[in-house]
Design an enzyme around this catalytic site. Structure first.
Site, PDB file in Angstrom:
ATOM      1  N   CYS A 163      41.894  46.010  35.827  1.00  0.00           N
ATOM      2  CA  CYS A 163      42.641  44.997  35.315  1.00  0.00           C
ATOM      3  C   CYS A 163      41.953  44.961  33.769  1.00  0.00           C
ATOM      4  O   CYS A 163      40.813  44.726  33.355  1.00  0.00           O
ATOM      5  CB  CYS A 163      42.428  43.442  35.792  1.00  0.00           C
ATOM      6  N   CYS A 175      38.096  38.184  32.705  1.00  0.00           N
ATOM      7  CA  CYS A 175      37.644  36.942  33.392  1.00  0.00           C
ATOM      8  C   CYS A 175      36.237  37.239  34.005  1.00  0.00           C
ATOM      9  O   CYS A 175      36.123  37.943  34.959  1.00  0.00           O
ATOM     10  CB  CYS A 175      38.686  36.603  34.558  1.00  0.00           C
ATOM     11  N   CYS A 231      35.783  37.970  37.980  1.00  0.00           N
ATOM     12  CA  CYS A 231      36.794  38.634  38.597  1.00  0.00           C
ATOM     13  C   CYS A 231      36.068  40.218  38.821  1.00  0.00           C
ATOM     14  O   CYS A 231      35.795  40.690  38.144  1.00  0.00           O
ATOM     15  CB  CYS A 231      38.017  38.879  38.076  1.00  0.00           C
ATOM     16  N   CYS A 252      51.449  35.760  50.316  1.00  0.00           N
ATOM     17  CA  CYS A 252      51.161  36.038  48.818  1.00  0.00           C
ATOM     18  C   CYS A 252      50.550  37.280  48.666  1.00  0.00           C
ATOM     19  O   CYS A 252      49.769  37.859  49.360  1.00  0.00           O
ATOM     20  CB  CYS A 252      49.933  34.874  48.750  1.00  0.00           C
ATOM     21  N   CYS A 276      54.922  34.561  47.829  1.00  0.00           N
ATOM     22  CA  CYS A 276      54.395  34.202  46.627  1.00  0.00           C
ATOM     23  C   CYS A 276      53.964  35.273  46.076  1.00  0.00           C
ATOM     24  O   CYS A 276      53.255  36.375  46.591  1.00  0.00           O
ATOM     25  CB  CYS A 276      53.287  33.165  47.150  1.00  0.00           C
ATOM     26  N   CYS A 304      52.336  27.715  41.911  1.00  0.00           N
ATOM     27  CA  CYS A 304      50.929  27.552  42.661  1.00  0.00           C
ATOM     28  C   CYS A 304      49.855  27.671  41.433  1.00  0.00           C
ATOM     29  O   CYS A 304      49.980  28.788  40.964  1.00  0.00           O
ATOM     30  CB  CYS A 304      50.833  28.620  43.905  1.00  0.00           C
ATOM     31  N   ARG A 342      44.927  23.487  48.513  1.00  0.00           N
ATOM     32  CA  ARG A 342      44.508  24.527  49.314  1.00  0.00           C
ATOM     33  C   ARG A 342      42.939  24.874  49.152  1.00  0.00           C
ATOM     34  O   ARG A 342      42.239  24.894  48.095  1.00  0.00           O
ATOM     35  CB  ARG A 342      45.278  25.927  48.697  1.00  0.00           C
TER      36      ARG A 342
END
Length: 355
Positions: A56, A60, A63, A100, A131, A191, A263
């Site tokens: 990616c 972040c 991550c 998801c 999702c 979400c 959640r």
């Protein structure tokens, strides 16, 4: 308090005051709100599958899929549709009601979106809620996903606006809000939540929940994640967040967003049964079910089933095609039922005082 309509104008002083309540008082208030809108012993169960892993371009700091860090994560191409459907079938058989799918992209390319749309259609045909989390999407992409039948789009705010720059520099906080607005305009449910334990302070946790509650309507799902520290990421040695502070955040989220599924998400593998039980008591009523969350560990399904049995919990069963009017009517009926139950309980207390 228990029958108040959802609010979008929470002040930081009000939120800080909730966090400052005695722990028992905070959980009692959160449980009252929770019982007004939900079956207190039902937990919505989702399964999360990484459909494209690693490389990616975002930075972040939490991550392991970021291409900026060496986390020894093997990069994978977009999964074949058949493999995704196979995993979705297994998830449904294991008790999941929502499937998801997450891809490590800044935003999806057109050729990839064509495949993703077909994934949505085929998973939806199994009778599961769908999702996706695919990074930033524009209006056209969001519209295509909605037409394919996507129920929810996940796009977390991660942390407060003020602390955001300490965690991510390749995408702004406003970019995230814009994506959420685009998803709403396309007719999908939202979400969106955040990650706690990234070195933020208490004010940042209040500000994160304030931003989520400002969204109108509130996100239908609000994942509250505990940071999973991964070797090779900049946050691998950050100080652990006190579990009680994490439970407080769950409870405050429940009070502020009374009709949302809150959640208990990443970090459950590191939590004791007692901590998870407190989270459910505080108003958490959704979990991810299975062995992994994208690339980090998660309690195995049989462990979750044993915990559910110990706590008397059961998977939530909802009609995936329930329209908003029916859902609102069911919530109103639930609230009326709870109000009658409270009146009966109050009468019983009054009667007992006469003896």
């Amino acid at each position: 308090m228990t029958t108040a309509a959802p609010r979008h104008d929470w002040t930081l002083d009000e939120i800080n005051a909730l966090f400052a309540l005695p722990f028992n008082d905070l959980l009692f208030q959160a449980q009252q709100v929770h019982r007004t809108h939900f079956d207190a012993n039902a937990v919505q169960v989702s399964t999360l599958l990484s459909i494209k892993t690693g490389a990616c371009p975002e930075d972040c700091k939490y991550c392991p899929q970021s291409g900026h860090y060496n986390t020894q994560l093997e990069k994978e191409k977009l999964l074949e549709i058949e493999k995704v459907v196979e995993q979705a079938k297994a998830a449904k058989e294991a008790g999941a009601s929502r499937f998801c799918m997450g891809a490590a992209w800044r935003s999806p390319r057109d050729k990839d979106l064509l495949v993703v749309e077909e994934m949505v259609r085929q998973v939806k045909a199994l009778g599961l809620e769908t999702c996706m989390t695919l990074g930033m999407v524009d209006s056209e992409q969001a519209s295509r996903l909605a037409k394919a039948g996507l129920d929810y789009y996940n796009h977390n705010l991660d942390t407060s606006p003020d602390y955001y720059g300490e965690i991510i520099t390749t995408r702004t906080f406003s970019d995230r809000l814009d994506t959420l607005a685009t998803v709403r305009e396309a007719g999908m449910k939202v979400c969106s939540g955040g990650i706690l334990g990234m070195g933020e302070d208490a004010q940042d946790r209040s500000a994160l929940l304030q931003q989520l509650a400002k969204l109108s309507p509130h996100p239908e799902s609000v994942p509250i994640n505990m940071l999973v520290k991964v070797t090779g990421t900049p946050l691998e040695n950050v100080e652990d967040l006190d579990p009680i502070e994490f439970i407080r955040a769950i409870a405050v989220a429940r009070i502020m967003m009374p009709q949302s599924h809150v959640r208990l998400s990443a970090g459950r593998e590191q939590m004791s049964e007692s901590t998870q039980a407190l989270a459910f008591l505080a108003g958490a009523n959704s979990i991810f079910y299975g062995d992994t969350l994208l690339t980090t560990g998660n309690p195995q399904a049989d462990i979750d089933r044993a915990l559910f049995a110990k706590l008397g919990l059961h998977p939530e069963r909802r009609e995936t095609c329930e329209d908003e009017a029916t859902h609102a009517k069911r919530l109103a009926q639930k609230a009326e039922h709870n109000a009658r139950a409270e009146q009966v309980a109050a009468l019983a207390v009054d009667a007992s005082a006469l003896h």
